[in-house]
Design a protein around this motif. Sequence first.
Motif, PDB file in Angstrom:
ATOM      1  N   GLY A 135      -4.985   7.594   7.261  1.00 36.31           N
ATOM      2  CA  GLY A 135      -3.917   6.873   7.945  1.00 36.31           C
ATOM      3  C   GLY A 135      -4.105   6.819   9.451  1.00 36.31           C
ATOM      4  O   GLY A 135      -3.597   5.915  10.119  1.00 36.31           O
ATOM      5  N   LEU A 144       0.363   5.359   0.539  1.00 36.06           N
ATOM      6  CA  LEU A 144      -0.570   6.408   0.928  1.00 36.06           C
ATOM      7  C   LEU A 144       0.141   7.755   0.829  1.00 36.06           C
ATOM      8  O   LEU A 144       1.077   8.020   1.577  1.00 36.06           O
ATOM      9  CB  LEU A 144      -1.045   6.156   2.359  1.00 36.06           C
ATOM     10  N   CYS A 179       0.844  -1.185   0.000  1.00 40.21           N
ATOM     11  CA  CYS A 179       0.000   0.000   0.000  1.00 40.21           C
ATOM     12  C   CYS A 179       0.888   1.247   0.000  1.00 40.21           C
ATOM     13  O   CYS A 179       1.908   1.275   0.685  1.00 40.21           O
ATOM     14  CB  CYS A 179      -0.886  -0.006   1.236  1.00 40.21           C
ATOM     15  N   ALA A 192      -5.524  11.992   3.153  1.00 37.12           N
ATOM     16  CA  ALA A 192      -4.683  10.811   3.332  1.00 37.12           C
ATOM     17  C   ALA A 192      -4.203  10.680   4.779  1.00 37.12           C
ATOM     18  O   ALA A 192      -4.143   9.575   5.317  1.00 37.12           O
ATOM     19  CB  ALA A 192      -3.487  10.875   2.388  1.00 37.12           C
TER      20      ALA A 192
END
Length: 114
Positions: free
Chosen positions: A93, A68, A66, A89
């Motif tokens: 997170g 981000l 992933c 984002a």
Amino acid sequence: MAEEFASLVEAFKNVGVSRAYGAAVQIAGEEIIPVALVTFGFGGGSSPDDGSGGEAAAGGGGGGGCVLPLGVYGPGKDGHVVFRPNTVAVLAGLVPLACALGFAVRGVVRAVKA
């Protein structure tokens, strides 16, 4: 099995700080450096031949990752470098952290009541 592991090591050799901080980019006359949270994982396993029934050994594996985008480093108003976060984002997170904190608080409250 050793060959597969060696190929995984070779594939992930370049993952690290160079993936979290991208190359500097010029946008509208400003130089910015993109910053991302990069995570990945993989695993595998096998079952040996147990000798009962003539079954062959079986194995398998998989992985994933992933990325981000957290924001960019760029020039601030006074000429110093500042971090400009990607708000959406960063909030995404923080969701796992907020969930873990909620479960921990719930556990403490239950323990105090008991």
